[in-house]
Design a protein around this motif. Structure first.
Motif, PDB file in Angstrom:
ATOM      1  N   TYR A  97      -2.477   5.924 -25.121  1.00 60.21           N
ATOM      2  CA  TYR A  97      -1.898   5.819 -23.781  1.00 60.21           C
ATOM      3  C   TYR A  97      -1.293   7.157 -23.404  1.00 60.21           C
ATOM      4  CZ  TYR A  97       1.901   4.710 -20.483  1.00 60.21           C
ATOM      5  OH  TYR A  97       2.777   4.698 -19.430  1.00 60.21           O
ATOM      6  N   LYS A  98      -1.631   7.659 -22.199  1.00 60.65           N
ATOM      7  CA  LYS A  98      -1.107   8.943 -21.730  1.00 60.65           C
ATOM      8  C   LYS A  98      -0.552   8.760 -20.320  1.00 60.65           C
ATOM      9  CE  LYS A  98      -5.234  10.354 -22.496  1.00 60.65           C
ATOM     10  NZ  LYS A  98      -6.514  11.015 -22.527  1.00 60.65           N
ATOM     11  N   SER A  99       0.739   9.012 -20.156  1.00 57.95           N
ATOM     12  CA  SER A  99       1.333   8.934 -18.833  1.00 57.95           C
ATOM     13  C   SER A  99       2.701   9.593 -18.832  1.00 57.95           C
ATOM     14  CB  SER A  99       1.481   7.482 -18.379  1.00 57.95           C
ATOM     15  OG  SER A  99       2.163   7.417 -17.145  1.00 57.95           O
ATOM     16  N   GLU A 100       2.950  10.392 -17.813  1.00 57.10           N
ATOM     17  CA  GLU A 100       4.272  11.012 -17.666  1.00 57.10           C
ATOM     18  C   GLU A 100       5.343   9.964 -17.407  1.00 57.10           C
ATOM     19  OE1 GLU A 100       4.149  12.108 -12.921  1.00 57.10           O
ATOM     20  OE2 GLU A 100       3.254  13.510 -14.324  1.00 57.10           O
ATOM     21  N   ARG A 101       4.945   8.757 -17.036  1.00 58.20           N
ATOM     22  CA  ARG A 101       5.911   7.707 -16.714  1.00 58.20           C
ATOM     23  C   ARG A 101       6.458   6.985 -17.940  1.00 58.20           C
ATOM     24  NH1 ARG A 101       2.274   6.153 -11.758  1.00 58.20           N
ATOM     25  NH2 ARG A 101       3.321   7.438 -10.214  1.00 58.20           N
ATOM     26  N   SER A 159       0.806  -1.226   0.000  1.00 55.38           N
ATOM     27  CA  SER A 159       0.000   0.000   0.000  1.00 55.38           C
ATOM     28  C   SER A 159       0.838   1.274   0.000  1.00 55.38           C
ATOM     29  CB  SER A 159      -0.931   0.005   1.211  1.00 55.38           C
ATOM     30  OG  SER A 159      -0.164  -0.044   2.403  1.00 55.38           O
ATOM     31  N   GLU A 160       2.149   1.136   0.203  1.00 55.88           N
ATOM     32  CA  GLU A 160       3.041   2.305   0.214  1.00 55.88           C
ATOM     33  C   GLU A 160       3.371   2.743  -1.211  1.00 55.88           C
ATOM     34  OE1 GLU A 160       4.285   4.084   2.901  1.00 55.88           O
ATOM     35  OE2 GLU A 160       2.886   2.872   4.084  1.00 55.88           O
ATOM     36  N   SER A 161       3.732   4.009  -1.351  1.00 59.25           N
ATOM     37  CA  SER A 161       4.156   4.538  -2.650  1.00 59.25           C
ATOM     38  C   SER A 161       5.670   4.633  -2.696  1.00 59.25           C
ATOM     39  CB  SER A 161       3.552   5.921  -2.881  1.00 59.25           C
ATOM     40  OG  SER A 161       2.151   5.827  -3.014  1.00 59.25           O
ATOM     41  N   TYR A 162       6.218   4.342  -3.859  1.00 59.75           N
ATOM     42  CA  TYR A 162       7.657   4.407  -4.102  1.00 59.75           C
ATOM     43  C   TYR A 162       7.872   5.206  -5.380  1.00 59.75           C
ATOM     44  CZ  TYR A 162       7.690   0.644  -0.687  1.00 59.75           C
ATOM     45  OH  TYR A 162       7.501  -0.089   0.447  1.00 59.75           O
ATOM     46  N   PRO A 163       9.026   5.845  -5.516  1.00 56.01           N
ATOM     47  CA  PRO A 163       9.287   6.602  -6.750  1.00 56.01           C
ATOM     48  C   PRO A 163       9.199   5.677  -7.969  1.00 56.01           C
ATOM     49  CG  PRO A 163      11.007   7.000  -5.097  1.00 56.01           C
ATOM     50  CD  PRO A 163      10.163   5.881  -4.590  1.00 56.01           C
ATOM     51  N   GLU A 190      10.588   5.900 -10.690  1.00 54.40           N
ATOM     52  CA  GLU A 190      11.892   5.688 -11.311  1.00 54.40           C
ATOM     53  C   GLU A 190      12.549   4.391 -10.826  1.00 54.40           C
ATOM     54  OE1 GLU A 190      11.136  10.124 -11.150  1.00 54.40           O
ATOM     55  OE2 GLU A 190      11.042   8.513  -9.683  1.00 54.40           O
ATOM     56  N   GLU A 191      12.156   3.963  -9.634  1.00 51.10           N
ATOM     57  CA  GLU A 191      12.747   2.749  -9.070  1.00 51.10           C
ATOM     58  C   GLU A 191      12.416   1.516  -9.923  1.00 51.10           C
ATOM     59  OE1 GLU A 191      13.105   0.493  -4.778  1.00 51.10           O
ATOM     60  OE2 GLU A 191      12.685   2.630  -4.858  1.00 51.10           O
ATOM     61  N   ILE A 192      11.230   1.487 -10.523  1.00 53.73           N
ATOM     62  CA  ILE A 192      10.902   0.323 -11.349  1.00 53.73           C
ATOM     63  C   ILE A 192      11.749   0.314 -12.619  1.00 53.73           C
ATOM     64  CG2 ILE A 192       8.945   1.154 -12.734  1.00 53.73           C
ATOM     65  CD1 ILE A 192       7.689  -1.688 -11.776  1.00 53.73           C
ATOM     66  N   PHE A 193      12.099   1.500 -13.124  1.00 52.63           N
ATOM     67  CA  PHE A 193      12.997   1.567 -14.273  1.00 52.63           C
ATOM     68  C   PHE A 193      14.390   1.069 -13.889  1.00 52.63           C
ATOM     69  CE2 PHE A 193       9.752   4.453 -15.841  1.00 52.63           C
ATOM     70  CZ  PHE A 193       9.702   4.123 -17.185  1.00 52.63           C
ATOM     71  N   HIS A 194      14.814   1.430 -12.700  1.00 47.77           N
ATOM     72  CA  HIS A 194      16.123   0.987 -12.225  1.00 47.77           C
ATOM     73  C   HIS A 194      16.140  -0.541 -12.082  1.00 47.77           C
ATOM     74  CE1 HIS A 194      19.597   1.863  -9.172  1.00 47.77           C
ATOM     75  NE2 HIS A 194      19.993   1.194 -10.209  1.00 47.77           N
ATOM     76  N   LEU A 195      15.110  -1.085 -11.445  1.00 48.90           N
ATOM     77  CA  LEU A 195      15.036  -2.542 -11.275  1.00 48.90           C
ATOM     78  C   LEU A 195      14.941  -3.255 -12.621  1.00 48.90           C
ATOM     79  CD1 LEU A 195      12.624  -2.694  -8.206  1.00 48.90           C
ATOM     80  CD2 LEU A 195      15.072  -3.256  -8.210  1.00 48.90           C
ATOM     81  N   ALA A 196      14.076  -2.757 -13.497  1.00 50.02           N
ATOM     82  CA  ALA A 196      13.912  -3.390 -14.814  1.00 50.02           C
ATOM     83  C   ALA A 196      15.199  -3.284 -15.630  1.00 50.02           C
ATOM     84  CB  ALA A 196      12.746  -2.762 -15.565  1.00 50.02           C
ATOM     85  N   ALA A 204      -2.713   6.432  -6.031  1.00 50.64           N
ATOM     86  CA  ALA A 204      -2.155   5.700  -7.173  1.00 50.64           C
ATOM     87  C   ALA A 204      -2.232   6.595  -8.408  1.00 50.64           C
ATOM     88  CB  ALA A 204      -2.927   4.409  -7.414  1.00 50.64           C
ATOM     89  N   LYS A 205      -1.134   6.661  -9.141  1.00 54.45           N
ATOM     90  CA  LYS A 205      -1.082   7.465 -10.360  1.00 54.45           C
ATOM     91  C   LYS A 205      -1.101   6.509 -11.542  1.00 54.45           C
ATOM     92  CE  LYS A 205       1.269  11.287  -8.210  1.00 54.45           C
ATOM     93  NZ  LYS A 205       2.468  12.098  -8.129  1.00 54.45           N
ATOM     94  N   LEU A 206      -2.233   6.471 -12.199  1.00 54.47           N
ATOM     95  CA  LEU A 206      -2.442   5.510 -13.281  1.00 54.47           C
ATOM     96  C   LEU A 206      -2.412   6.207 -14.631  1.00 54.47           C
ATOM     97  CD1 LEU A 206      -5.379   3.708 -11.496  1.00 54.47           C
ATOM     98  CD2 LEU A 206      -3.024   2.920 -11.646  1.00 54.47           C
ATOM     99  N   PRO A 207      -2.066   5.476 -15.678  1.00 58.12           N
ATOM    100  CA  PRO A 207      -2.103   6.084 -17.013  1.00 58.12           C
ATOM    101  C   PRO A 207      -3.538   6.370 -17.436  1.00 58.12           C
ATOM    102  CG  PRO A 207      -1.740   3.730 -17.183  1.00 58.12           C
ATOM    103  CD  PRO A 207      -1.690   4.069 -15.719  1.00 58.12           C
TER     104      PRO A 207
END
Length: 183
Positions: free
Chosen positions: A134-138, A41-45, A47-53, A115-118
């Motif tokens: 698809y629209k998302s700043e991510r 339930s916590e939020s994480y940056p 960018e971290e998923i890009f780093h992990l991927a 939650a920030k969803l596309p």
């Protein structure tokens, strides 16, 4: 990005590539000292998923785009199993995809505030073709493509998903997806 996504990523990596790859991925991200766990339930940056991927891509020699696609496909199936109440017995793949904005994402926001969803816009072309914007700043359309492929598996369909970046800066924040049902 919610910890739920990260938790599923760790499970995906362990199942697909083994515990050693998961450990290397986390070590490279500096997460091993924190035992690599995420609170759903916590939020994480994001960018971290890009780093992990990116770490996983390096470890496995699978492109970053394909890594996100594979994980998206896996995640959709896991979420569909956990939240099967969102599927009606007579629902179609395109019917489901077109209710993402008004139904599914609304429910996700209730369960995971913040939650920030596309965002998505849809244009039905015919019974076998759907255009999605698809629209998302991510800029995670490859992950979205994987989710669409996972949905196709859930609905017992095979799809081709074409992608065209239509953002001004070609940065992946606005992407046209063409989903074609092959069978």
């Amino acid at each position: 990005m919610k910890g739920l996504i990260f938790s599923h990523l760790l499970t995906f990596v362990e199942k697909e590539y083994g515990d050693g790859s998961k450990t290397k991925m986390l070590e490279s991200a500096g997460r091993l000292s924190a035992d690599g766990s995420y609170i759903e339930s916590e939020s994480y940056p994001y960018e971290e998923i890009f780093h992990l991927a990116g770490n996983l891509s390096t470890i496995t020699n699978v492109s970053m785009a394909k890594t996100f696609e594979n994980f998206g496909e896996y995640l959709f199936i896991q979420l569909a199993k956990a939240f099967s109440q969102f599927f009606s017995p007579d629902e179609t793949l395109f019917g489901f995809l077109q209710k993402l904005e008004d139904h599914i994402h609304m429910e996700v926001r209730k369960k995971y505030p913040g939650a920030k969803l596309p965002g998505f816009d849809f244009e039905s072309i015919d019974e076998n073709n759907l255009k999605m914007i698809y629209k998302s700043e991510r800029a995670m359309s490859d992950f979205g493509i994987g989710m669409i492929q996972g949905a196709a598996i859930w609905f017992n369909r095979k799809v081709f998903v074409g992608k065209k970046d239509i953002s001004e800066k070609l940065d992946g924040t606005l992407v046209e997806l063409h989903v074609r049902i092959l069978w």
